[in-house]
Design an enzyme around this catalytic site. Structure first.
Site, PDB file in Angstrom:
ATOM      1  N   TYR A 165       0.836  -1.202   0.000  1.00 18.19           N
ATOM      2  CA  TYR A 165       0.000   0.000   0.000  1.00 18.19           C
ATOM      3  C   TYR A 165       0.878   1.263   0.000  1.00 18.19           C
ATOM      4  CZ  TYR A 165      -3.639   3.160   1.938  1.00 18.19           C
ATOM      5  OH  TYR A 165      -4.520   4.183   2.164  1.00 18.19           O
ATOM      6  N   LYS A 169       0.890   4.238  -2.759  1.00 17.60           N
ATOM      7  CA  LYS A 169       0.497   5.582  -2.350  1.00 17.60           C
ATOM      8  C   LYS A 169       1.599   6.596  -2.639  1.00 17.60           C
ATOM      9  CE  LYS A 169      -3.708   5.266  -0.976  1.00 17.60           C
ATOM     10  NZ  LYS A 169      -4.713   5.686  -1.976  1.00 17.60           N
ATOM     11  N   LEU A 501      43.540  47.998  18.128  1.00 17.47           N
ATOM     12  CA  LEU A 501      42.768  49.031  17.437  1.00 17.47           C
ATOM     13  C   LEU A 501      41.737  49.690  18.361  1.00 17.47           C
ATOM     14  CD1 LEU A 501      41.808  50.244  14.662  1.00 17.47           C
ATOM     15  CD2 LEU A 501      40.342  48.236  14.434  1.00 17.47           C
TER      16      LEU A 501
HETATM   17  P1  NAI Z   1     -13.509   3.258   2.106  1.00 19.68           P
HETATM   18  O1  NAI Z   1     -13.237   1.798   2.102  1.00 19.68           O
HETATM   19  O2  NAI Z   1     -14.564   3.760   3.013  1.00 19.68           O
HETATM   20  O3  NAI Z   1     -13.824   3.740   0.647  1.00 19.68           O
HETATM   21  C1  NAI Z   1     -13.172   3.254  -0.470  1.00 19.68           C
HETATM   22  C2  NAI Z   1     -14.206   2.931  -1.522  1.00 19.68           C
HETATM   23  O4  NAI Z   1     -13.534   2.531  -2.710  1.00 19.68           O
HETATM   24  C3  NAI Z   1     -15.121   1.793  -1.119  1.00 19.68           C
HETATM   25  O5  NAI Z   1     -16.474   2.213  -1.154  1.00 19.68           O
HETATM   26  C4  NAI Z   1     -14.821   0.712  -2.121  1.00 19.68           C
HETATM   27  O6  NAI Z   1     -15.953  -0.072  -2.485  1.00 19.68           O
HETATM   28  C5  NAI Z   1     -14.294   1.499  -3.296  1.00 19.68           C
HETATM   29  N1  NAI Z   1     -13.476   0.685  -4.173  1.00 19.68           N
HETATM   30  C6  NAI Z   1     -12.538  -0.202  -3.809  1.00 19.68           C
HETATM   31  N2  NAI Z   1     -11.981  -0.746  -4.903  1.00 19.68           N
HETATM   32  C7  NAI Z   1     -12.577  -0.196  -5.973  1.00 19.68           C
HETATM   33  C8  NAI Z   1     -12.390  -0.333  -7.366  1.00 19.68           C
HETATM   34  N3  NAI Z   1     -11.512  -1.194  -7.872  1.00 19.68           N
HETATM   35  N4  NAI Z   1     -13.149   0.429  -8.185  1.00 19.68           N
HETATM   36  C9  NAI Z   1     -14.069   1.275  -7.692  1.00 19.68           C
HETATM   37  N5  NAI Z   1     -14.273   1.442  -6.365  1.00 19.68           N
HETATM   38  C10 NAI Z   1     -13.534   0.715  -5.521  1.00 19.68           C
HETATM   39  O7  NAI Z   1     -12.123   3.972   2.407  1.00 19.68           O
HETATM   40  P2  NAI Z   1     -11.699   5.480   2.641  1.00 19.68           P
HETATM   41  O8  NAI Z   1     -11.005   5.552   3.913  1.00 19.68           O
HETATM   42  O9  NAI Z   1     -12.803   6.400   2.376  1.00 19.68           O
HETATM   43  O10 NAI Z   1     -10.566   5.644   1.555  1.00 19.68           O
HETATM   44  C11 NAI Z   1     -10.618   6.474   0.418  1.00 19.68           C
HETATM   45  C12 NAI Z   1      -9.226   6.670  -0.122  1.00 19.68           C
HETATM   46  O11 NAI Z   1      -8.451   7.376   0.812  1.00 19.68           O
HETATM   47  C13 NAI Z   1      -8.472   5.386  -0.413  1.00 19.68           C
HETATM   48  O12 NAI Z   1      -7.701   5.552  -1.568  1.00 19.68           O
HETATM   49  C14 NAI Z   1      -7.569   5.239   0.772  1.00 19.68           C
HETATM   50  O13 NAI Z   1      -6.430   4.482   0.484  1.00 19.68           O
HETATM   51  C15 NAI Z   1      -7.235   6.690   1.049  1.00 19.68           C
HETATM   52  N6  NAI Z   1      -6.785   6.944   2.402  1.00 19.68           N
HETATM   53  C16 NAI Z   1      -7.638   6.870   3.441  1.00 19.68           C
HETATM   54  C17 NAI Z   1      -7.172   7.151   4.716  1.00 19.68           C
HETATM   55  C18 NAI Z   1      -8.087   7.178   5.867  1.00 19.68           C
HETATM   56  O14 NAI Z   1      -7.635   7.559   6.954  1.00 19.68           O
HETATM   57  N7  NAI Z   1      -9.343   6.792   5.716  1.00 19.68           N
HETATM   58  C19 NAI Z   1      -5.770   7.464   4.976  1.00 19.68           C
HETATM   59  C20 NAI Z   1      -4.981   7.580   3.788  1.00 19.68           C
HETATM   60  C21 NAI Z   1      -5.489   7.313   2.569  1.00 19.68           C
END
Ligand code: NAI
Length: 719
Positions: A165, A169, A501
């Site tokens: 990951y 990222k 000086l």
């Molecule tokens: P989440 O799991 O609530 O939302 C991610 C969404 O992406 C899910 O609804 C999932 O169904 C969808 N998804 C997964 N694979 C997919 C695909 N191949 N095609 C289309 N949709 C797909 O997670 P969250 O936390 O909202 O994460 C959003 C982004 O933020 C991600 O990229 C995550 O890595 C990043 N992120 C989140 C952090 C956090 O603290 N929540 C921290 C750092 C990064």
């Protein structure tokens, strides 16, 4: 104009993975602001397995129920072109792509399988690539596009169990860096968001109490702003969480040339010996582009090619013993006197907070430079004539609030650069000073000018030079004058610089002076002390750094006037000799950790002295806001010679102090008072009740409130 709501009417956004978490919050906010949104979500599990329409449809229904425009898309981001097609089919255009979809396959590095690796790269990295690339021709054609890549603190810093990951990222930051460059000319901006939010991806990573505070809705406005047409950021990396946002930047150390001549090679031992400097991050450098980076490497190559300017790489060390007697002697030598009570801490070893005046810390470095051969060997092939040496500029930065009052300190000095100014050579000498535990306590840069040593074909400027800063053009905010004694240089010599000086008339005559001159660093000690007394409550622990340029000599017995201008926590100053009206220290400033204005009646002369009193009240209010329990607005009309000269508002409700009438609401109590009387009252020299009875203090409105106001004037006891 500025409070106009940011709208997205007519814009079309694709938000990938917006069936839940952060993406959902982005989609809801954009739709609420008039944007048509493609709510893309595969609807799979946290690890990317499975699929469903439920998540995307729920968000689309939520948007439509509020009157917004949205359609669902259930493709995986690996088929990003199909998601963009959904936008084109339904809304006829695409303006914004937020690459947000994400999954996790956390494993320790040794246990990551190929399929776990591939799945993570496919969704995060490849997904962002294909989706953005599909929108690209449309962006270019319409000369508008906004792209968001989603990175993570796991990528920027690493995180146990997330190697796959983290790699994806961080790769997204690299992708964004280049997309930003390629898009710029077509008004396509690409920025990175580094979120920390409560979602199913973090429910088992974040502690429960923190998890509660991390609503995705607090990050969505940051992402919306980055997607707006009026946001000019391109290639930025923005962190956001819990209603906070910040920008990340890559920095590096200034670096070090590892060889002495262009014909030399580099041995591993050269690297080892230079390693401390190579990895020294105390003065980090940020470069904006690959061109700047290459330019900086080329510059070091140029310096190396020009043998004449090649710096003799020698770092020399000197040990300096700090004794209480020396601290006291130094304070006396730069004019500190017990007539000012706050000077006890510099003059009496048993005083509470006994410490050195900050400028004392120039001495160990100066001693080390004096004992070393760094200046003598600074210009290869040229002998330095020390009788032609002038101390041109000085910089000092202290790293700690409290510094030793006894024991040994070690100073390491080296030539940072040599410049050819035609009429002479400028040598920049850097000095780092360390305490007995090896901790760095001070950095100084000494700039010396060698008259007649120029014209050796060297460069004229150096990025390593810490430059003086011109003082503001307005009238000074405060001034302080003090007469030096005829024996000033005699005393200052005992602090270390015994150059004849400063005492021997015949030696002074040889240097072209009528009589012995005062040490530049002695005048400087006076001025920095004046700044500390006026703006820092004479507290050495508030001192951070100073820079000064020595413009002209001072003779012992002359009066030094320090003119000061406050600019936030930087106090600009300039020193002149009252008798001749000539500027002797120019382009100078002191940086403070905190400003604590203090009035010295005898010495301060600015247009309205009350200004400093109100500065003090403001500082007091900021320092102890809880103590301000008055629910009222005060207006002070300050007069001079009976004529209105200025007014200030002290808004205890909003905890603010500013010039002029109340910005909000009406005054509950209006005070009219002469400038000098108000200062006397603030200093505790005059009793406010008596001033009121005598008609010196005129009060309109609720007079009882003024009694409560005294708590804010705690500063006055120090004034
Ligand atoms: P989440 O799991 O609530 O939302 C991610 C969404 O992406 C899910 O609804 C999932 O169904 C969808 N998804 C997964 N694979 C997919 C695909 N191949 N095609 C289309 N949709 C797909 O997670 P969250 O936390 O909202 O994460 C959003 C982004 O933020 C991600 O990229 C995550 O890595 C990043 N992120 C989140 C952090 C956090 O603290 N929540 C921290 C750092 C990064």
């Amino acid at each position: 104009m500025l409070d106009k709501k940011l709208r997205f009417d007519g814009r079309v956004a694709v938000v990938t993975g917006s069936g839940a978490g952060l993406g959902r919050a982005y989609a809801l906010l954009l739709a609420d602001r008039g944007c048509s949104v493609v709510v893309n979500d595969l609807g799979g599990a946290r690890d990317g397995q499975g699929k469903s329409h439920v998540a995307a449809d729920a968000v689309v229904n939520e948007i439509r129920a509020k009157g917004g425009k949205a359609v669902s898309d259930y493709h995986s981001v690996e088929e990003g072109d199909k998601i963009i097609q959904t936008a084109l089919d339904n809304f006829g255009r695409i303006d914004i792509v937020i690459n947000n979809a994400g999954i996790l396959r956390d494993r320790s590095f040794a246990r990551i399988s190929n399929s776990d690796w591939d799945a993570i790269q496919a969704v995060h990295l490849k997904g962002s690539f294909v989706t953005t690339q599909a929108a690209w021709p449309h962006f270019r054609k319409q000369k508008f596009g906004r792209v968001i890549m989603t990175s993570s603190a796991s990528g920027l810093y690493g995180n146990f169990g997330q190697a796959n990951y983290s790699a994806a990222k961080m790769a997204l930051v690299g992708l964004s860096n280049t997309v930003a460059i390629e898009g710029q000319k077509s008004n396509i901006h690409c920025n990175v968001i580094v979120p920390t939010a409560a979602s199913r991806l973090t429910e088992d990573i974040l502690p429960p109490d923190i998890y509660e505070q991390l609503k995705p809705e607090l990050i969505a406005p940051v992402v919306a702003w980055l997607c707006h047409e009026s946001c000019t950021d391109n290639g930025s990396v923005i962190g956001s969480a819990a209603g906070w946002a910040a920008k990340y930047q890559l920095v590096r150390s200034p670096g070090k040339v590892l060889r002495k001549h262009i014909s030399d090679g580099v041995t591993p031992e050269d690297v080892r010996d230079a390693w401390e400097k190579v990895t020294d991050m105390s003065s980090p450098v940020h470069l904006d582009s690959i061109q700047e980076e290459t330019g900086s490497i080329m510059q070091s190559l140029e310096e190396l090619k020009d043998k004449k300017t090649a710096i003799v790489e020698s770092e020399e060390e000197g040990v300096f013993e700090v004794k209480d007697k020396d601290l006291i002697l130094y304070a006396l030598a730069v004019g500190a006197s017990i007539t000012e009570e706050s000077n006890f801490r510099y003059l009496y070893e048993n005083a509470e907070n006994f410490s050195a005046l900050p400028t004392f810390w120039i001495l160990p470095g100066q001693a080390a430079v004096g004992q070393s051969g760094v200046i003598a060997g600074a210009i290869p092939g040229k002998e330095i004539d020390f009788s032609k040496l002038l101390h041109g500029e000085q910089y000092l930065e202290l790293y700690k609030r409290e510094n030793p009052t006894s024991g040994n300190v070690t100073s390491k000095c080296s030539v940072a650069d040599v410049l050819d100014k035609g009429s002479g050579a400028v040598i920049l000498v850097d000095v780092d000073t360390f305490d007995e535990t090896g901790e760095k306590i001070a950095y100084a840069q000494m700039t010396v000018f060698i008259v007649g040593a120029g014209k050796f074909g060297g460069k004229r400027t150096s990025h390593k030079a810490i430059a003086p800063v011109d003082v503001p053009s307005r009238k000074p905010d405060a001034e302080m004058s003090e007469k030096t004694s005829l024996n000033q240089a005699v005393v200052y010599r005992l602090c270390g610089d015994r150059n004849p000086l400063h005492i021997d008339p015949s030696f002074a005559a040889m240097g072209g002076f009528n009589k012995p001159i005062l040490h530049g660093l002695c005048s400087l000690g006076f001025s920095v002390r004046h700044v500390l007394m006026t703006f820092a409550g004479n507290d050495s622990s508030l001192f951070k750094a100073f820079k000064a340029r020595f413009a002209k000599p001072v003779y012992p017995g002359q009066t030094l006037k320090t003119s000061m201008w406050r600019n936030g926590s930087r106090i600009h100053f300039q020193t002149s000799v009252t008798e001749t009206n000539s500027i002797v220290i120019a382009g100078a400033y002191v940086d403070l950790h905190d400003v604590r204005p203090t009035v010295h009646m005898r010495n301060v002369s600015s247009d309205l002295m009350s200004e400093i009193i109100f500065d003090g009240i403001k500082a007091q209010m900021e320092a102890e806001p809880d103590k301000v329990k008055i629910d009222a607005i005060f207006v002070f009309n300050i007069t001079k010679g009976g004529k209105a000269a200025g007014s200030w508002t002290v808004d205890c409700k909003k905890k603010d102090v500013y010039k002029g009438e109340p910005k909000d609401g009406k005054a509950n109590c209006t005070v009219t008072v002469e400038d000098a009387d108000w200062v006397d009252i603030a200093m505790g020299k005059a009793n406010p009740q008596i001033a009121f009875m005598k008609g010196k203090l005129k009060v309109k409105g609720n007079i009882m409130l003024l009694q409560k106001f005294r708590v804010l004037m705690k500063v006055e006891s120090k004034l």
